[in-house]
Write a protein that holds these residues in place. Structure first.
Motif, PDB file in Angstrom:
ATOM      1  N   ARG A   1       0.851  -1.206   0.000  1.00  0.00           N
ATOM      2  CA  ARG A   1       0.000   0.000   0.000  1.00  0.00           C
ATOM      3  C   ARG A   1       0.882   1.249   0.000  1.00  0.00           C
TER       4      ARG A   1
ATOM      5  N   THR B   1     -12.034  -4.711   5.161  1.00  0.00           N
ATOM      6  CA  THR B   1     -12.592  -3.438   5.640  1.00  0.00           C
ATOM      7  C   THR B   1     -11.518  -2.359   5.684  1.00  0.00           C
TER       8      THR B   1
ATOM      9  N   TYR C   1      -8.560  -2.300   3.943  1.00  0.00           N
ATOM     10  CA  TYR C   1      -7.792  -2.035   2.720  1.00  0.00           C
ATOM     11  C   TYR C   1      -8.621  -1.828   1.464  1.00  0.00           C
ATOM     12  N   GLU C   2      -9.893  -2.215   1.461  1.00  0.00           N
ATOM     13  CA  GLU C   2     -10.701  -1.966   0.260  1.00  0.00           C
ATOM     14  C   GLU C   2     -10.793  -0.483  -0.085  1.00  0.00           C
ATOM     15  N   PRO C   3     -10.884   0.433   0.904  1.00  0.00           N
ATOM     16  CA  PRO C   3     -10.858   1.859   0.533  1.00  0.00           C
ATOM     17  C   PRO C   3      -9.560   2.258  -0.169  1.00  0.00           C
ATOM     18  N   HIS C   4      -8.441   1.677   0.241  1.00  0.00           N
ATOM     19  CA  HIS C   4      -7.159   1.954  -0.434  1.00  0.00           C
ATOM     20  C   HIS C   4      -7.183   1.408  -1.860  1.00  0.00           C
TER      21      HIS C   4
ATOM     22  N   ALA D   1      -9.787   1.000  -3.817  1.00  0.00           N
ATOM     23  CA  ALA D   1     -10.639   1.871  -4.639  1.00  0.00           C
ATOM     24  C   ALA D   1      -9.931   3.186  -4.967  1.00  0.00           C
ATOM     25  N   ARG D   2      -9.280   3.781  -3.972  1.00  0.00           N
ATOM     26  CA  ARG D   2      -8.575   5.051  -4.177  1.00  0.00           C
ATOM     27  C   ARG D   2      -7.411   4.875  -5.143  1.00  0.00           C
TER      28      ARG D   2
ATOM     29  N   ASP E   1      -8.437   4.463  -8.849  1.00  0.00           N
ATOM     30  CA  ASP E   1      -8.709   5.755  -9.485  1.00  0.00           C
ATOM     31  C   ASP E   1      -7.415   6.510  -9.786  1.00  0.00           C
TER      32      ASP E   1
END
Length: 196
Positions: free
Chosen positions: A111, A171, A173-176, A178-179, A182
């Motif tokens: 990450r 929970t 790392y999924e936001p990372h 998605a970010r 993009d």
């Protein structure tokens, strides 16, 4: 005495041989070293631009690029070493029954590498307007390499989440994911040099 896992202080031949001769893949180390090389190449384009004795905005942009790529280069080397150490830390955490902490440790390295590579590639794209003519193509080579580093680090993180699909990891790392997805789509290395 130097740690056996430090890639950053090994001669290039030894680091490459060490990665290639292992019976387990060291993707994080390879990605980190690649990021350091791409940043070094971009730093050289800033050095070349400053050697042309630019003034005003071009000189300020080149100086900023020099310092940014130097910092990023050093951080990639640190992350390459940290990735090699992370395996040993993971084993120790596993022995203490702290598996989730170990899995998170192995997700955090890629990450961080992906974020750093995106930052570097964005800086390279911004520097296009200021790079001197003789280093313009080299900047594109560096950007192409760094975009590949960003994608490889993203894939490593995604791979770890596939191997360990624990709800707590997903929970966190999924936001990372998605970010970063993009951010990767916004990177624009030139597909051709002669059509610039």
């Amino acid at each position: 005495m130097l740690s056996q896992t430090q890639l950053s202080v090994s001669p290039v031949f030894q680091a490459v041989e060490r990665i290639g001769e292992h019976d387990h893949c060291q993707a994080g180390g390879a990605i980190g070293l690649s990021g350091a090389l791409a940043a070094a190449l971009a730093q050289a384009t800033a050095n070349a631009t400053r050697s042309q004795q630019p003034t005003g905005a071009q000189d300020a942009a080149a100086e900023f690029m020099q310092q940014t790529m130097k910092r990023i280069r050093q951080e990639f080397l640190r992350l390459a070493d940290a990735d090699a150490e992370a395996i040993l830390e993971f084993v120790a955490l596993e022995e203490r029954g702290e598996l989730l902490t170990g899995y998170a440790l192995l997700c955090e390295g890629p990450r961080a590498m992906a974020d750093l590579a995106v930052e570097a590639a964005q800086a390279m794209q911004s520097f296009r307007a200021h790079v001197c003519e003789r280093s313009r193509d080299d900047l594109e080579f560096a950007l192409t390499l760094m975009a590949g580093v960003a994608r490889a680090a993203f894939q490593l993180l995604d791979s770890n989440l596939r191997i360990w699909p624990l709800p707590e990891l997903l929970t966190g790392y999924e936001p990372h994911i998605a970010r970063l997805k993009d951010a990767l789509e916004a990177l624009q290395p030139r597909p051709r040099i002669r059509t610039l």
